[in-house]
Structure formats: C-alpha cells, structure tokens
Design an enzyme around this catalytic site. Structure first.
Site, PDB file in Angstrom:
ATOM      1  N   PHE A 237      -0.062 -35.525 -15.488  1.00 15.74           N
ATOM      2  CA  PHE A 237       0.136 -34.402 -16.412  1.00 15.74           C
ATOM      3  C   PHE A 237      -1.182 -33.987 -17.055  1.00 15.74           C
ATOM      4  O   PHE A 237      -1.501 -32.805 -17.167  1.00 15.74           O
ATOM      5  CB  PHE A 237       1.162 -34.778 -17.486  1.00 15.74           C
ATOM      6  CG  PHE A 237       1.334 -33.725 -18.550  1.00 15.74           C
ATOM      7  CD1 PHE A 237       2.155 -32.627 -18.315  1.00 15.74           C
ATOM      8  CD2 PHE A 237       0.664 -33.815 -19.761  1.00 15.74           C
ATOM      9  CE1 PHE A 237       2.311 -31.635 -19.288  1.00 15.74           C
ATOM     10  CE2 PHE A 237       0.809 -32.829 -20.736  1.00 15.74           C
ATOM     11  CZ  PHE A 237       1.639 -31.737 -20.500  1.00 15.74           C
TER      12      PHE A 237
ATOM     13  N   LYS B 148     -11.304 -50.635  13.251  1.00 15.58           N
ATOM     14  CA  LYS B 148     -11.678 -49.406  13.950  1.00 15.58           C
ATOM     15  C   LYS B 148     -10.580 -48.365  13.694  1.00 15.58           C
ATOM     16  O   LYS B 148      -9.507 -48.410  14.295  1.00 15.58           O
ATOM     17  CB  LYS B 148     -11.829 -49.653  15.455  1.00 15.58           C
ATOM     18  CG  LYS B 148     -12.339 -48.435  16.221  1.00 15.58           C
ATOM     19  CD  LYS B 148     -12.521 -48.754  17.703  1.00 15.58           C
ATOM     20  CE  LYS B 148     -13.063 -47.552  18.457  1.00 15.58           C
ATOM     21  NZ  LYS B 148     -12.136 -46.395  18.403  1.00 15.58           N
TER      22      LYS B 148
END
Length: 657
Positions: free
Chosen positions: A32, A111
């Site tokens: 918010f 990887k």
C-alpha cells in the site's frame, strides 16, 4: 520541498524498495505504501515531465513498440560452454585441470534454463541490453529488459563502463499465471518457462513483456573498466555490492566435492524459483583461466553438466477428463506415484485423443514416464508385454463431463470441446468474452470482479449479469456504493447495444465481431437468426459451411436456449440497427489505407457493411476498390500494380451518398 527534490527523493526510495523486494526477496515496505509513493511520483512527473529521471520506476515500461530489433555487436563475446552428460565426463574435466593446476578451486552454480543477455552500463546508468545471439552479434532488447525489476537502472560506485552477463528466466509462479491467462483468453499455452521467457523478451511491445513478470540472475562480469579481480568469487561479490541479483555459487576444492554439489543441485531443483537444466562448473582463478585459454566457441576452463531427463516405469490407474476454460477436454492419466526430478508424480498429461490413440494408452497399462521440459509429466510409451488381458482402448466422451452438453471436434480435429453455453468450467472465460469491448462492452466488469461474483454464486451464466443487484455488487467493495452503482449503470446501458454485438458475445465458434455484423444486417434480429437453417446460413456472405453448422447447433442446445430466454426476460436488445436496405456494394471488397480526414476507419467500414460490402485489411486480386487517404503507402502501390481502381475520399463519399 520543491518538485525536483521530491522527485529525486521518491525515485531513490522506490528504487531501494524494488531492490529489497525483487533482488533480496525481503520486502521492507508494505504494498500500500509503495503504491501511494509511486502514485505521488507519477503525479509529480505528469506536472513536471522535464524532471523525469532515467531511473524512475515509472519508466520501466515507457518504451514505444518497435518494428524490429536492432543488431548489437558484443564488445566481449558471449561464449557457450562445453557440455558433459555424466559424472565420469565431469570427473575427467576436473582431473585434467587438477593434474595441470593442482591448487585449482572451482565455482559451482545452477544452470538456469533461460535466455542469456548482456547488460551494459555507462557511468552507472543502464544504457543497453542485448540477447546472446550467436555470441558475437545479438539483438537490442533494452526496453524489454527495463521491465525486469531486478535489473538496476543505476549503480552506485560502478566503473565508467561495465558489461555483465545474466540469464533471463520466467519464474515458475509467473509461468503458471501466464498459462492460466492464455487459457482464459483462448490462446495457445506455452510449453515451458524457457520458451515463454524467450518469447516475452522478444516482444516488440515492452508493455507485453512487462506483463510476463520476467526475472534475471547475473553470473559474470564481461567488462569492468579500471577494476581488476583475482577470481570469479571476488567478481560476483562486486556484482552483489552493486545490487545485482547474482546466481548462488559455491567454491569447492576437490573433485568429490564438485561432483557431490552438482548432484545435490539436481536433487533440490524443485525448490528453486526457476527452471534449471544442469549445473555450471568453472575454474575460480581468473589468471588460471587466461592460461587455460579457449577454443573458437568454448572456454577450456568451464563445463556445463546437463541433467538427463529421468524416465521411470509406472502404471496407469485411471484416465480422467478435465474441461478447460476454453471448453477443451483434456485427458489426464492418474498413475501410480513415482519419484521424478525431485517430486512425486501422480498424473501425466495425455493431450488429446490422437496422443492416446497413437500410443494406445489404456487404463491398467505399464508405461514409461518423464517430465517434458522438466515441468509437465508425460507418457513416452507403453510396455505392451505387461498389459493386462482385460484392457480396452480409451475414447474421450461424447458429452461434457461437467455439464453434459455434446462435445465437438475442433476444425483441425485435434481437440474436443464442450459446446455448452452455460458450462461451469468455461463460465469465467465466457463472461470475460461477453463483456469485452467488441461484444457487450461493459466497462469495469473485469476478470477479478467476475471471479469474485462467480465465487459468491451470483453468476452461473453470462446472462446472470443482467440480474445482479446493488447489494450483491456492494459486497465486493468495502465502500462500494458509488462503484457498484456505476457498474450496474454500465450493465443496464449495454442492454441497448446492437444485436450484432450480442451475436458476437454469445461465443459461437468462428463467429467473430465482423461476422456478427454481417448476420445482424442480414437477418435483422436474433429471432430470425435462430430460426435460420444451415442452408439459409450458408447463403450469407462470409459464412461458410462449418460456421453455419456451428451457429445452428449452438442455438439448438438447451443451455443456449435457456441463456437466450434469460437475455430476453432481461430486455436485452435483439434487434439490429444495421439492416441492409441498400445492397449496392454486395459482392464488393474495399480496402482503406492512409490517414482518412472525412471519417474514421470504423465509420467508413460501417458504411461499406451497411451497403452490403466487405472491408478488408489487405489488397489482393479479389479487392474491388482501394480508398486512399493522406500518406497511403504499400497498399496503394500494390493496388496500382494489380490494376485495382483507387478512390479518393471524395470519390468514396460520392459512391455512398
């Protein structure tokens, strides 16, 4: 505080909040508060556009859509790695290295299965980002990379010129959300996160890339002017200090440690937020890398260990059918639990009837299963030698397992679809289509509100929209009187839409917005259209045999008739305002090109259609006339080449008056 200082302050605060949230995964500011500060910044920048900073969070999706990507030559080539596929091959690389350099240490990292890119910074500012391409020349995707919040737009304490390399990927959660959205919109699903990431990064419109929620992990310093490192670990720490999101890495000494680490990464891959397809092992010492050198394509100081896809036997215990949001029936095999790629698999996709028939998959069969793309479990083949004697070939049902409506084959025959207009499985998508801009055009009735209304039981068919009450709508907002009344007013106003929009909104297969207009003009109202038989429908311009059958069969369905009655009782307009009384353009096709000054494209198209003609977007031998405005381009040239008559706006006006 003056505007300039406040803009600088807000930009700095929001950049830090982004770093905490997207890089460190440790948000320090409530959503918010972030939204409030971002809104304040947007308002200040709107008032003072000359003060907008390049690294403002509002500029992450500010680029215009491109017509193509420019080529970029990498100052430092983005080399590929030599693959190894077994522990023995990995140990061979390690032993050769240690034999020559006994004091070697190795970095080991996951990887990531994504798209390799280079990010370039000048004086601490992000100036360019490019895909790997062939390693020497890539494509400039700077604007799309700006939409990735974990990429810093500015760096504190960076060298004058810095180039880093990273892997762009789509997180698993983003991938699931994207495919859910694709299904809701009736678009093809992405096969795996890598394809989705690659496709997103190569979107010509950065706004589309921004919606895909991509991420990146940086794994190498390509160039850092004036900065020297002794080893890889030191360079990665340098990148972390600059607030990059860096690949997790371990530095290890012995072959046994390296191999064990590579295997451990494979075992824990399901815990990662992104897909991986292996592990990368590199020599840590940078001077040693220089001495080891490289081939034309790959460095000799690193390898990529590729994890083989696991294939295991299991038994098909049942086949169940799911109905997607587009009505497609998707069969799924319920299998005896089996461990694959770190998770327990209990079901596997069977795609469609063709897939089942080609492999002759039956309930009770022993099958070989793997994870396709390391995500979706898939059956590879059946072990017929273990087939029980009482098995029978499997066929998808002729009626929807959810609502009981008949199923229908797609035009290409690959998929079966539920034809039910009120099928609960398709409800959210059907309503989203019903209220869309080209259909009933009910502004404000977005997907979140529709989902909430369905969840509360207020919507069971698209027609239920017209029976919503103020109390039902107010329950969606804490202070919802104004918003609820505004939305109800929009729903009420949509009742007066032309029936052409309603015809399109019904969601009949192959009946688009243009066909809806043609049908409305031809039949005058919905009742006449419902009464038309297939032969009558095929006589309508632009309505073929398949579309005619779809229309007739849709109106014959009990669910469709119930929904039509609901719409009638709600006093939704069934009459056309587009009835053809003058068919002077019957059989003619017009193409509009250039900037029109006397009317909009939509107005001109409507005039053509009301006079029985057709408006097309491309010039062909079947084109009757091409109407040209200012700066008409290739379409006018093609018309002249084909000898098609060209009309000015005045010529066209004379024809329609």
């Amino acid at each position: 505080m003056d505007a300039k200082k406040r803009i600088e302050e807000l930009t700095k605060i929001l950049a830090e909040a982004n770093f905490r949230y997207y890089v460190q995964d440790n948000p320090t500011m409530p959503d918010f508060e972030y939204d409030r500060l971002l809104r304040e910044l947007e308002e200040l920048e709107k008032e003072h556009p000359e003060l907008i900073l390049p690294d403002s969070p509002t500029q992450r999706v500010g680029g215009e859509a491109l017509s193509k990507f420019d080529k970029v030559t990498h100052p430092v080539p983005l080399m590929s790695l030599q693959d190894v596929f077994s522990p023995e091959e990995l140990e061979e690389f390690l032993s050769k290295t240690l034999e020559q350099y006994p004091d070697s240490a190795f970095s080991v990292e996951p990887k990531v299965d994504g798209l390799s890119v280079a990010l370039e910074y000048e004086n601490g500012r992000f100036v360019r980002g490019a895909t790997r391409g062939d390693g020497v020349v890539g494509e400039d995707v700077t604007e799309n990379l700006k939409t990735i919040h974990s990429i810093p737009m500015t760096l504190q304490g960076a060298p004058q010129r810095l180039i880093v390399r990273g892997e762009v990927f789509m997180p698993k959660k983003s991938f699931a959300a994207l495919n859910e959205r694709q299904e809701l919109e009736g678009k093809p699903l992405f096969a795996n996160p890598r394809n989705a990431a690659a496709g997103s990064l190569r979107q010509l419109d950065p706004k589309i890339a921004a919606q895909r929620k991509l991420d990146i992990l940086i794994f190498n310093v390509q160039l850092a002017e004036g900065v020297e490192f002794t080893n890889h670990e030191e360079s990665l720490q340098f990148l972390r200090d600059l607030h990059f999101k860096v690949i997790p890495t371990k530095i290890l000494q012995t072959s046994r440690e390296v191999v064990d680490c590579v295997m451990a990464i494979n075992e824990s891959r399901e815990e990662l937020s992104c897909d991986i397809d292996g592990a990368v092992v590199k020599v840590n010492d940078l001077a040693q890398r220089q001495r080891m050198g490289a081939t034309a394509k790959c460095p000799k100081w690193a390898v990529a260990y590729k994890y083989p896809p696991e294939v295991k036997p299991t038994v098909v215990e049942d086949i169940v059918v799911q109905v997607g949001r587009t009505g497609v029936l998707t069969p799924k095999a319920v299998v005896r639990p089996v461990r694959l790629a770190g998770t327990t698999v209990t079901n596997a996709t069977l795609h469609n009837q063709d897939f089942i028939s080609e492999r002759d998959i039956r309930i009770g069969d022993t099958v070989l299963i793997r994870k396709a793309g390391e995500i979706i479990p898939e059956i590879l083949e059946v072990d017929v030698s273990k087939r029980p004697a009482d098995t029978v070939p499997y066929r998808l049902p002729c009626s929807c397992p959810i609502c009981g409506a008949p199923t229908q084959k797609d035009e290409d025959g690959a998929f079966l679809r539920c034809t039910g207009a009120e099928c609960p499985a398709q409800l959210a998508r059907n309503i989203a289509h019903f209220v869309s801009r080209d259909a009933m055009d009910i502004e404000g009735l977005g997907s979140a509100i529709v989902e909430a209304l369905i969840e509360k039981g207020h919507l069971k068919t698209p027609a239920d929209i017209y029976y919503l009450t103020l109390e039902q709508m107010k329950s969606l907002w804490q202070k919802g009187d104004v918003a609820a009344k505004k939305l109800l007013a929009a729903i009420e106003a949509s009742k007066e839409q032309d029936v052409s929009r309603l015809i399109y909104a019904l969601g009949i297969r192959q009946v688009g917005a243009k066909t809806g207009k043609v049908l409305a003009a031809q039949f005058g109202n919905l009742d006449n259209l419902m009464a038309a038989d297939i032969e009558t429908l095929t006589e309508v311009n632009d309505v073929g045999a398949v579309t005619a059958r779809n229309i007739a069969e849709w109106f014959a369905q009990p669910q469709s008739q119930h929904m039509i009655q609901q719409l009638r009782d709600a006093c939704v307009n069934f009459e056309s305002k587009r009835v053809i009384t003058d068919a002077r353009f019957a059989g003619m096709t017009f193409v509009l090109t250039g900037a029109l000054s006397k009317f909009t494209r939509e107005e001109a198209t409507e005039k053509i259609e009301l006079l029985g003609g057709k408006a097309s977007g491309s010039v062909s031998k079947k084109t009757t006339y091409v109407v040209v405005g200012e700066n008409a381009g290739s379409k006018e040239r093609k018309a002249r080449e084909l000898g098609i008559p060209i009309l000015s706006e005045d010529d066209f006006l004379a024809m329609i008056q």
